[in-house]
Write a protein that holds these residues in place. Structure first.
Motif, PDB file in Angstrom:
ATOM      1  N   GLN A  53      39.443  70.739   3.127  1.00 46.43           N
ATOM      2  CA  GLN A  53      39.913  71.592   4.216  1.00 46.43           C
ATOM      3  C   GLN A  53      39.016  72.810   4.388  1.00 46.43           C
ATOM      4  OE1 GLN A  53      43.986  72.463   3.363  1.00 46.43           O
ATOM      5  NE2 GLN A  53      44.728  70.381   3.884  1.00 46.43           N
ATOM      6  N   GLN A  78      36.035  71.684   6.241  1.00 47.81           N
ATOM      7  CA  GLN A  78      36.356  71.512   7.665  1.00 47.81           C
ATOM      8  C   GLN A  78      36.441  72.860   8.375  1.00 47.81           C
ATOM      9  OE1 GLN A  78      39.932  69.209   7.863  1.00 47.81           O
ATOM     10  NE2 GLN A  78      38.923  67.261   7.223  1.00 47.81           N
ATOM     11  N   GLN A  95      34.285  74.095  11.446  1.00 47.08           N
ATOM     12  CA  GLN A  95      34.894  74.604  12.681  1.00 47.08           C
ATOM     13  C   GLN A  95      34.437  76.022  12.980  1.00 47.08           C
ATOM     14  OE1 GLN A  95      39.100  74.098  12.270  1.00 47.08           O
ATOM     15  NE2 GLN A  95      39.025  71.833  12.460  1.00 47.08           N
ATOM     16  N   GLU A 129      43.720  75.396  18.357  1.00 48.12           N
ATOM     17  CA  GLU A 129      43.482  74.450  17.250  1.00 48.12           C
ATOM     18  C   GLU A 129      43.016  75.177  15.990  1.00 48.12           C
ATOM     19  OE1 GLU A 129      41.039  70.275  16.461  1.00 48.12           O
ATOM     20  OE2 GLU A 129      40.799  71.379  18.374  1.00 48.12           O
ATOM     21  N   ARG A 148      44.720  75.171  12.524  1.00 46.81           N
ATOM     22  CA  ARG A 148      43.990  74.812  11.295  1.00 46.81           C
ATOM     23  C   ARG A 148      44.131  75.921  10.232  1.00 46.81           C
ATOM     24  NH1 ARG A 148      42.956  69.474  10.953  1.00 46.81           N
ATOM     25  NH2 ARG A 148      42.090  68.675  12.935  1.00 46.81           N
ATOM     26  N   GLU A 157      47.458  75.678   8.752  1.00 41.58           N
ATOM     27  CA  GLU A 157      47.495  74.564   7.799  1.00 41.58           C
ATOM     28  C   GLU A 157      46.767  74.918   6.494  1.00 41.58           C
ATOM     29  OE1 GLU A 157      47.653  70.895  11.070  1.00 41.58           O
ATOM     30  OE2 GLU A 157      45.881  71.226   9.808  1.00 41.58           O
TER      31      GLU A 157
END
Length: 371
Positions: free
Chosen positions: A258, A261, A265, A303, A307, A310
């Motif tokens: 994560q 990611q 991002q 988003e 994210r 999350e």
């Protein structure tokens, strides 16, 4: 004419004749020296006799304590009397010889009368001395008899006291024998009691040993059971710990994924922001493109926020999982410490029982050795 001679040679020949036991005369000295007898030789021989007389201690009494030998008193007095008589005879002979040499013109009859008179006086003096010695000996013997009688009386009294002491000793001996017999009987009784007590002590110690051995076997069995249970629990705890470590590792991998990611991002967001910056310069060129870009940017931001939420939720779950695993690990360690403490206590009890058993065995060996 008189022949000259050496005085030392005359003295040597005279001493040799005296040592050989021969009579020393002028004729023998002259024959030994192979010369004629003469007045000078006679005078030299007289000087030699005077020297010999000076060498003999005539006037020293044998009564001196320094020269007195270790002999009985009677023998000593007899020898003393003989010695005194011999001295007187020798002195008389010397005086007669001197008179013969000095007064050669004296009549032989007158000389013999004087000699007989002198001899008579000498014998009378010797007899008086002998009588005096005999009186002294009689007095000494009377004193000795009195001393012997006193000693005999003392010995009689000592004998009577000794007989009484012997009677007392016999009574004491009989009493001691009775005491010895009584002590022997007491000793036999004490020996029997001691044997009985020894047997009882041995039986009691054997019972104690049997009890200690049974307790020791029980504790050993309990120790084996504890070891088995501890092995099982330790295996289960190790398996559980490994599962938790695997779960933590998986969570770490998920978190890393994560994070990668999010970083990608972030890079894409930076790239988009760069594009927006470039496109803002061309706002006037295309409003439609700006609106589309703004919409896309909003979607991306939504988003991104999603994210980020999350990621935060994943971090929270990871922290909770990590805290839970830490807590469980602490509980497992505390449980292991408690089990180790119980094991050490059990081992200490077993060691104490072994020490007691060894002491009992040593005491039994000592008692067996005494028997």
């Amino acid at each position: 004419m008189e022949i000259p001679f050496d005085a030392s040679v005359v003295h040597q020949h005279a001493s040799r004749l005296l040592l050989e036991g021969n009579k020393v005369t002028v004729t023998q000295i002259a024959d030994a020296m192979q010369i004629e007898p003469s007045d000078g030789l006679q005078a030299e021989l007289e000087r030699w006799w005077l020297e010999v007389e000076g060498q003999v201690p005539f006037r020293k009494s044998l009564r001196s304590d320094y020269h007195r030998p270790e002999v009985p008193e009677t023998v000593y007095q007899s020898v003393q009397m003989i010695w005194d008589n011999a001295l007187k005879d020798a002195r008389l002979e010397l005086e007669l010889a001197a008179r013969n040499t000095v007064d050669t013109s004296t009549n032989d009859q007158g000389l013999s009368s004087d000699d007989e008179l002198y001899l008579s006086r000498t014998q009378i003096e010797a007899l008086e001395d002998s009588n005096q010695r005999m009186r002294n000996q009689m007095m000494d013997r009377d004193t000795s008899v009195k001393n012997l009688e006193a000693e005999r009386a003392m010995l009689r009294s000592n004998l009577q006291s000794t007989e009484s002491n012997v009677g007392d000793l016999e009574r004491l001996l009989a009493q001691a024998r009775g005491d010895a017999e009584q002590a022997a009987s007491s000793r036999d009784e004490a020996k029997k009691q001691l044997d009985q007590r020894m047997k009882e002590e041995i039986l009691r110690h054997q019972e104690g040993m049997n009890k200690a051995e049974s307790k020791l076997s029980y504790y050993r069995h309990q120790l084996d059971k504890l070891r088995d249970e501890w092995g099982k629990k330790e295996g289960a705890l190790n398996a559980r710990l490994q599962d938790m470590q695997a779960q933590v590792a998986r969570n770490d991998v998920t978190n890393d994924t994560q994070i990668r990611q999010i970083r990608s991002q972030d890079e894409e967001l930076k790239r988009f922001r760069g594009e927006i910056t470039n496109q803002s310069r061309n706002v006037s060129a295309s409003n439609t493109q700006i609106l589309a870009t703004n919409n896309r940017l909003k979607r991306l931001e939504d988003e991104l926020q999603l994210r980020e939420a999350e990621i935060k939720e994943s971090k929270k779950r990871g922290l909770l999982d990590k805290a839970d695993s830490t807590r469980r690990e602490t509980e497992l360690r505390n449980l292991m410490k408690d089990k180790d403490t119980e094991l050490n206590l059990s081992l200490a009890k077993v060691s104490e029982l072994q020490r007691i058993m060894i002491a009992r065995e040593e005491e039994i060996r000592r008692l067996t050795a005494k028997l």
